[in-house]
Design a protein around this motif. Sequence first.
Motif, PDB file in Angstrom:
ATOM      1  N   LEU A   1      -7.382  18.218 -18.027  1.00  0.00           N
ATOM      2  CA  LEU A   1      -7.974  17.145 -18.830  1.00  0.00           C
ATOM      3  C   LEU A   1      -9.088  17.871 -19.457  1.00  0.00           C
ATOM      4  CD1 LEU A   1      -8.414  14.332 -19.832  1.00  0.00           C
ATOM      5  CD2 LEU A   1      -9.703  13.836 -17.757  1.00  0.00           C
ATOM      6  N   MET A   2     -10.191  18.556 -18.847  1.00  0.00           N
ATOM      7  CA  MET A   2     -11.228  19.183 -19.565  1.00  0.00           C
ATOM      8  C   MET A   2     -10.811  20.216 -20.538  1.00  0.00           C
ATOM      9  SD  MET A   2     -13.912  19.537 -16.505  1.00  0.00           S
ATOM     10  CE  MET A   2     -15.440  19.897 -17.570  1.00  0.00           C
ATOM     11  N   LYS A   3      -9.819  20.913 -20.293  1.00  0.00           N
ATOM     12  CA  LYS A   3      -9.235  22.035 -21.208  1.00  0.00           C
ATOM     13  C   LYS A   3      -8.719  21.223 -22.763  1.00  0.00           C
ATOM     14  CE  LYS A   3      -7.840  25.597 -18.000  1.00  0.00           C
ATOM     15  NZ  LYS A   3      -6.673  26.336 -17.631  1.00  0.00           N
ATOM     16  N   GLN A   4      -8.114  19.944 -22.411  1.00  0.00           N
ATOM     17  CA  GLN A   4      -7.436  19.570 -23.621  1.00  0.00           C
ATOM     18  C   GLN A   4      -8.699  18.901 -24.436  1.00  0.00           C
ATOM     19  OE1 GLN A   4      -4.381  19.083 -24.749  1.00  0.00           O
ATOM     20  NE2 GLN A   4      -5.487  18.371 -26.424  1.00  0.00           N
ATOM     21  N   ILE A   5      -9.724  18.338 -23.668  1.00  0.00           N
ATOM     22  CA  ILE A   5     -10.776  17.808 -24.314  1.00  0.00           C
ATOM     23  C   ILE A   5     -11.692  18.921 -25.150  1.00  0.00           C
ATOM     24  CG2 ILE A   5     -13.185  16.772 -23.999  1.00  0.00           C
ATOM     25  CD1 ILE A   5     -12.001  15.148 -21.613  1.00  0.00           C
ATOM     26  N   LYS A   6     -11.969  19.816 -24.683  1.00  0.00           N
ATOM     27  CA  LYS A   6     -12.528  21.158 -25.313  1.00  0.00           C
ATOM     28  C   LYS A   6     -11.637  21.583 -26.353  1.00  0.00           C
ATOM     29  CE  LYS A   6     -14.736  25.317 -24.120  1.00  0.00           C
ATOM     30  NZ  LYS A   6     -15.168  26.337 -22.818  1.00  0.00           N
ATOM     31  N   LYS A   7     -10.308  21.565 -26.257  1.00  0.00           N
ATOM     32  CA  LYS A   7      -9.376  21.727 -27.553  1.00  0.00           C
ATOM     33  C   LYS A   7      -9.541  20.927 -28.489  1.00  0.00           C
ATOM     34  CE  LYS A   7      -4.731  22.758 -28.496  1.00  0.00           C
ATOM     35  NZ  LYS A   7      -3.286  22.660 -28.005  1.00  0.00           N
ATOM     36  N   ASP A   8      -9.793  19.504 -28.321  1.00  0.00           N
ATOM     37  CA  ASP A   8      -9.748  18.599 -29.218  1.00  0.00           C
ATOM     38  C   ASP A   8     -11.286  18.681 -29.753  1.00  0.00           C
ATOM     39  OD1 ASP A   8      -7.358  17.662 -28.592  1.00  0.00           O
ATOM     40  OD2 ASP A   8      -8.221  15.962 -27.389  1.00  0.00           O
ATOM     41  N   MET A   9     -12.341  19.113 -29.117  1.00  0.00           N
ATOM     42  CA  MET A   9     -13.801  19.256 -29.515  1.00  0.00           C
ATOM     43  C   MET A   9     -13.592  20.111 -30.405  1.00  0.00           C
ATOM     44  SD  MET A   9     -17.125  19.817 -27.435  1.00  0.00           S
ATOM     45  CE  MET A   9     -16.635  21.356 -26.710  1.00  0.00           C
ATOM     46  N   LYS A  10     -12.961  21.335 -30.317  1.00  0.00           N
ATOM     47  CA  LYS A  10     -13.161  22.775 -31.168  1.00  0.00           C
ATOM     48  C   LYS A  10     -12.232  22.174 -32.519  1.00  0.00           C
ATOM     49  CE  LYS A  10     -13.620  26.256 -27.992  1.00  0.00           C
ATOM     50  NZ  LYS A  10     -12.944  27.242 -27.303  1.00  0.00           N
ATOM     51  N   LYS A  11     -11.363  21.340 -32.274  1.00  0.00           N
ATOM     52  CA  LYS A  11     -10.381  21.099 -33.423  1.00  0.00           C
ATOM     53  C   LYS A  11     -11.378  19.961 -34.440  1.00  0.00           C
ATOM     54  CE  LYS A  11      -6.009  19.100 -35.156  1.00  0.00           C
ATOM     55  NZ  LYS A  11      -6.450  18.250 -36.030  1.00  0.00           N
ATOM     56  N   PHE A  12     -12.009  19.119 -33.865  1.00  0.00           N
ATOM     57  CA  PHE A  12     -12.466  18.170 -34.658  1.00  0.00           C
ATOM     58  C   PHE A  12     -13.867  18.816 -35.474  1.00  0.00           C
ATOM     59  CE2 PHE A  12     -11.255  14.676 -31.933  1.00  0.00           C
ATOM     60  CZ  PHE A  12     -10.196  14.268 -32.746  1.00  0.00           C
ATOM     61  N   SER A  13     -14.585  19.866 -34.623  1.00  0.00           N
ATOM     62  CA  SER A  13     -15.660  20.375 -35.442  1.00  0.00           C
ATOM     63  C   SER A  13     -15.147  21.374 -36.465  1.00  0.00           C
ATOM     64  CB  SER A  13     -16.186  21.298 -34.073  1.00  0.00           C
ATOM     65  OG  SER A  13     -17.205  21.882 -34.750  1.00  0.00           O
TER      66      SER A  13
ATOM     67  N   LYS B   1     -16.285  14.102 -27.852  1.00  0.00           N
ATOM     68  CA  LYS B   1     -15.386  14.952 -27.086  1.00  0.00           C
ATOM     69  C   LYS B   1     -16.444  15.710 -25.999  1.00  0.00           C
ATOM     70  CE  LYS B   1     -11.484  13.425 -27.863  1.00  0.00           C
ATOM     71  NZ  LYS B   1     -10.595  12.735 -26.795  1.00  0.00           N
ATOM     72  N   ARG B   2     -17.389  16.130 -27.034  1.00  0.00           N
ATOM     73  CA  ARG B   2     -18.600  16.865 -26.178  1.00  0.00           C
ATOM     74  C   ARG B   2     -19.221  16.055 -25.019  1.00  0.00           C
ATOM     75  NH1 ARG B   2     -23.507  17.215 -29.337  1.00  0.00           N
ATOM     76  NH2 ARG B   2     -23.675  15.200 -28.548  1.00  0.00           N
ATOM     77  N   ASN B   3     -19.232  14.928 -25.414  1.00  0.00           N
ATOM     78  CA  ASN B   3     -19.958  14.057 -24.237  1.00  0.00           C
ATOM     79  C   ASN B   3     -19.129  13.699 -23.094  1.00  0.00           C
ATOM     80  OD1 ASN B   3     -22.299  13.803 -25.933  1.00  0.00           O
ATOM     81  ND2 ASN B   3     -21.939  11.938 -26.854  1.00  0.00           N
ATOM     82  N   GLN B   4     -17.969  13.508 -23.554  1.00  0.00           N
ATOM     83  CA  GLN B   4     -16.911  13.644 -22.332  1.00  0.00           C
ATOM     84  C   GLN B   4     -16.663  14.480 -21.406  1.00  0.00           C
ATOM     85  OE1 GLN B   4     -13.237  12.072 -24.289  1.00  0.00           O
ATOM     86  NE2 GLN B   4     -13.537  10.030 -24.227  1.00  0.00           N
ATOM     87  N   PHE B   5     -16.921  15.740 -22.172  1.00  0.00           N
ATOM     88  CA  PHE B   5     -16.728  17.149 -21.525  1.00  0.00           C
ATOM     89  C   PHE B   5     -17.782  17.403 -20.389  1.00  0.00           C
ATOM     90  CE2 PHE B   5     -17.311  21.683 -20.669  1.00  0.00           C
ATOM     91  CZ  PHE B   5     -16.045  22.015 -20.712  1.00  0.00           C
ATOM     92  N   PHE B   6     -19.105  16.893 -20.984  1.00  0.00           N
ATOM     93  CA  PHE B   6     -20.058  17.174 -20.031  1.00  0.00           C
ATOM     94  C   PHE B   6     -20.160  16.027 -18.835  1.00  0.00           C
ATOM     95  CE2 PHE B   6     -24.604  15.859 -19.089  1.00  0.00           C
ATOM     96  CZ  PHE B   6     -25.150  17.119 -18.831  1.00  0.00           C
ATOM     97  N   ALA B   7     -19.744  14.782 -19.190  1.00  0.00           N
ATOM     98  CA  ALA B   7     -19.785  13.820 -18.164  1.00  0.00           C
ATOM     99  C   ALA B   7     -18.800  13.989 -17.211  1.00  0.00           C
ATOM    100  CB  ALA B   7     -19.464  12.390 -18.841  1.00  0.00           C
ATOM    101  N   LEU B   8     -17.708  14.623 -17.576  1.00  0.00           N
ATOM    102  CA  LEU B   8     -16.747  15.070 -16.292  1.00  0.00           C
ATOM    103  C   LEU B   8     -17.080  16.301 -15.643  1.00  0.00           C
ATOM    104  CD1 LEU B   8     -13.294  14.944 -18.462  1.00  0.00           C
ATOM    105  CD2 LEU B   8     -14.153  13.599 -16.499  1.00  0.00           C
ATOM    106  N   GLY B   9     -17.892  16.935 -16.126  1.00  0.00           N
ATOM    107  CA  GLY B   9     -18.597  18.020 -15.453  1.00  0.00           C
ATOM    108  C   GLY B   9     -19.859  17.706 -14.602  1.00  0.00           C
ATOM    109  N   HIS B  10     -20.464  16.656 -15.072  1.00  0.00           N
ATOM    110  CA  HIS B  10     -21.551  16.019 -14.159  1.00  0.00           C
ATOM    111  C   HIS B  10     -21.307  14.624 -13.570  1.00  0.00           C
ATOM    112  CE1 HIS B  10     -22.842  19.593 -16.575  1.00  0.00           C
ATOM    113  NE2 HIS B  10     -23.934  19.678 -15.820  1.00  0.00           N
ATOM    114  N   ILE B  11     -20.141  14.501 -13.093  1.00  0.00           N
ATOM    115  CA  ILE B  11     -19.845  13.031 -12.399  1.00  0.00           C
ATOM    116  C   ILE B  11     -20.937  12.608 -11.592  1.00  0.00           C
ATOM    117  CG2 ILE B  11     -18.299  11.597 -11.278  1.00  0.00           C
ATOM    118  CD1 ILE B  11     -16.103  13.401 -12.453  1.00  0.00           C
TER     119      ILE B  11
END
Length: 411
Positions: A205-217, A228-238
């Motif tokens: 899931l985190m890989k997919q979110i990171k991919k989406d984040m780069k595409k949007f950027s 997407k950056r916020n989701q990625f960070f939140a998943l890493g710091h639950i």
Amino acid sequence: MLELKEKIKKLPETPGVYLFKNSRETVLYVGKAVSLRDRVRSYFSDANNFTRPIEYVLDQVKKIETKKTDSVLEAYIKEQELIRLLKPKYNVIGKDDKSFVFVCITNEEFPTFLIKRKTDLESEGIKEYSKVYGPFTSKYMIVRALKIMRKIFPYHSAKQKTEKGCLDFQIGLCPGPYAGEVDQKQYRKNIRGIEMMLKGKKKTLMKQIKKDMKKFSKDCKFEKAAEKRNQFFALGHIQDMAIINDENLVNHDFSLSNRKKMRIEGYDISNIGGQFNVGSMVVFEGCAQNIEPSSSHYRKFKIKTIDGADDIGAMKEILERRFGNKWSLPDLILLDGGKGHLSVGKQVLCKRKLKIPILAIAKGSTRKKLDVYSHGEIPHISKKIITQVRDEAHRFAINYHKKLRKKEFLK
């Protein structure tokens, strides 16, 4: 047993799951932990309370296997997966199939998650839902897990297909599909995010979110990239300590928390351009599911040290005056305000070495949603109670403000 205790000392102090095995490598019990070392060691200490079946047969445990996870939430999901797969005797003893629960996804344009027992599914039929996950051994635990995941992947949970009067929408737990704030494609991505967590696929899931984040950027869609950056960070710091804070409480399914008396204090400031500057303190008391106003403990404050419309400074003053008195301490402080109000609340408590959780609620920039800030571990209370306390503090402050204005006008 001595050899086993020596091995326990070397276990990691991280979240994860542990498996108790006998001499034939049969798994007797699976559990989850905030700290694998501390949790496993507690079974073999002299202070063991023998509250669960496995604790009566610890002499059969000859091997302990552990699996580390990034968070307690993932430990819980992994634990449930292993219980379903291995069916350890001392996890299921004393339980019947009807006591297990399932997470169901509704068959709608904007799906939601429902928790159902096996008997419910038998009477309704599984075809009523697009997907069903489970079984899970505790309704309380899966409710907590969904609450944690919903903060990262919001979804609409109300039966009504509208966001009118929806506090979840105001505080960001509902993305507002019926208010046109999110399209079906984005909404279903949130649903899939929670599904992947339930399947134990956080890394994918985190890989997919990171991919989406780069595409949007890359496409200059910076607002979506930030989401997407916020989701990625939140998943890493639950932040999921609440999911495992008290396993005995979990086993009693809310009965203990319902009996514990709680005191909530709500604060608000009222003025017009800094004139007739006042503050209010309202108090709600009772058990978790039955908290009511306690008007005899209400207090009103005429601001003395602040000139002009400085709500944060005024809030600091009333909190300092309140905690300068020997009144009963609250279990939760609710402030009508934002980050600044939360900050001064923390300062006042720190100065007096008090550890009381704070919830600060402010209207967001669009005024359609509320910005929520917190400090400490917020006790389990309903959104309805939070709204009542906030509204009552606002009402009490305004009434005192109007009274002072009227008095001055009559002069």
